[in-house]
Design an enzyme around this catalytic site. Sequence first.
Site, PDB file in Angstrom:
ATOM      1  N   GLU A  63       0.833  -1.206   0.000  1.00  0.00           N
ATOM      2  CA  GLU A  63       0.000   0.000   0.000  1.00  0.00           C
ATOM      3  C   GLU A  63       0.864   1.251   0.000  1.00  0.00           C
ATOM      4  O   GLU A  63       1.964   1.259   0.546  1.00  0.00           O
ATOM      5  CB  GLU A  63      -0.904   0.012   1.238  1.00  0.00           C
ATOM      6  CG  GLU A  63      -1.861  -1.164   1.291  1.00  0.00           C
ATOM      7  CD  GLU A  63      -2.525  -1.300   2.649  1.00  0.00           C
ATOM      8  OE1 GLU A  63      -2.642  -0.276   3.362  1.00  0.00           O
ATOM      9  OE2 GLU A  63      -2.908  -2.425   3.006  1.00  0.00           O
ATOM     10  N   CYS A  80       3.203   8.593   1.380  1.00  0.00           N
ATOM     11  CA  CYS A  80       3.611   7.622   2.395  1.00  0.00           C
ATOM     12  C   CYS A  80       3.942   6.316   1.672  1.00  0.00           C
ATOM     13  O   CYS A  80       3.062   5.718   1.038  1.00  0.00           O
ATOM     14  CB  CYS A  80       2.485   7.434   3.399  1.00  0.00           C
ATOM     15  SG  CYS A  80       2.927   6.361   4.786  1.00  0.00           S
ATOM     16  N   CYS A  85       5.333  -6.808   7.601  1.00  0.00           N
ATOM     17  CA  CYS A  85       6.321  -6.366   8.591  1.00  0.00           C
ATOM     18  C   CYS A  85       6.521  -7.485   9.611  1.00  0.00           C
ATOM     19  O   CYS A  85       5.571  -8.156   9.999  1.00  0.00           O
ATOM     20  CB  CYS A  85       5.826  -5.106   9.297  1.00  0.00           C
ATOM     21  SG  CYS A  85       7.018  -4.405  10.460  1.00  0.00           S
ATOM     22  N   CYS A 126       4.030  -5.233  15.992  1.00  0.00           N
ATOM     23  CA  CYS A 126       3.472  -4.258  16.938  1.00  0.00           C
ATOM     24  C   CYS A 126       1.998  -4.578  17.191  1.00  0.00           C
ATOM     25  O   CYS A 126       1.246  -4.882  16.262  1.00  0.00           O
ATOM     26  CB  CYS A 126       3.628  -2.842  16.404  1.00  0.00           C
ATOM     27  SG  CYS A 126       5.357  -2.329  16.247  1.00  0.00           S
ATOM     28  N   CYS A 153      -0.867  -2.692  15.110  1.00  0.00           N
ATOM     29  CA  CYS A 153      -0.607  -2.377  13.699  1.00  0.00           C
ATOM     30  C   CYS A 153      -1.233  -3.395  12.754  1.00  0.00           C
ATOM     31  O   CYS A 153      -1.017  -4.605  12.891  1.00  0.00           O
ATOM     32  CB  CYS A 153       0.897  -2.321  13.468  1.00  0.00           C
ATOM     33  SG  CYS A 153       1.356  -1.971  11.761  1.00  0.00           S
ATOM     34  N   CYS A 178      -1.835   2.001   7.276  1.00  0.00           N
ATOM     35  CA  CYS A 178      -1.202   1.023   6.403  1.00  0.00           C
ATOM     36  C   CYS A 178      -1.478  -0.400   6.875  1.00  0.00           C
ATOM     37  O   CYS A 178      -1.427  -0.700   8.051  1.00  0.00           O
ATOM     38  CB  CYS A 178       0.302   1.283   6.326  1.00  0.00           C
ATOM     39  SG  CYS A 178       0.686   2.506   5.095  1.00  0.00           S
TER      40      CYS A 178
END
Length: 343
Positions: A90, A103, A110, A114, A117, A330
């Site tokens: 994205e 962005c 990832c 986290c 997230c 995101c």
Amino acid sequence: MTEILSLSYEELKREIQELGLERFRADQIFDWIYKKRVFDFEAMTNLSKGNRVFLKERFAFPVFSMKSRQKAKDGTEKFLWKLYDNEYIESVVIRHSEHITFCISTQVGCQLGCAFCATGLSGFKRNLSTSEIVAQVLYMEKEINEDVDNIVFMGMGEPFMNSKPLFKSIEILHDEKGRNLGIRHFTISTAGIPNGIKELADSRLAIKLSVSLHAADNEKRSRLMPINRRFSIEELFEALRYYQKKTGNRITFEYILIEDINDSFKDAKNLARLLRGLKSFVNLIPINPVVPQFHRPPVDRSKAFEEELNKLGIEAALRVEKGTDIDAACGQLRRRELRGNKR
């Protein structure tokens, strides 16, 4: 076949000459790509037909198809791109009154995990190549027919865990022969990778730094951000002080406000104590509605947190929300796409 968006101007010039073409062809190609946003050799009409065929056989553009494009009421736009291996990333266009910010993602997913997230919830697949990072910028500029003013590497992934393509993409987009974007118009956002922060400091590039902090003590931050178990707040801030000593740049801290987790006056006081001695600015961000167990604080509580920090001498502001109506955080579009593919 070489991905042409992975080459700097000097690298392309060398390759062009090694292939037996005149060096000025590199200027023509860079002009087509970075000024005119043309990504098809057949359309580069000041090259001979033979040269166009020759180049097409030796250089490739990254495989990017736009899976979806959403536009919010405030002008924010979110793009979901499908890559050559059927993975998704994205990118976001954020419009301000006087400038446009992109962005940009640096990884597919990832690995940091986290707790709040959306990107991490869908897992990590791979790093993006230099050309895939550069392509996000150029393809979005072409789609919106506008030039970007600022680029923040704050999309999917941890930029410093893909540092070589990250820095190479900045070099290419900064090149005066190409996109010619000023170096101070780039910001790298990190969850706190000390070696990456020191590498940025030692590069002597005036690239801005943003740090996702979200808590001012190790116990709480480790719960929200598992990377803190590997790199403690003390180690992170040792790297940040090194960066600021080397560059003199102010550091921006991103602080997501989560109700009854990190939004008390005590949390504000701990944060102010931690930041004392650094030139800093704190972006306060009420949490996006991604994870059911985390909730936004009431508006007056968020405002009180901001006021407490300012009273304690820390410059802070509640971020003006953009793109909430299109799930602009995101990872949200990618998660939805992945869930849809599993049905």
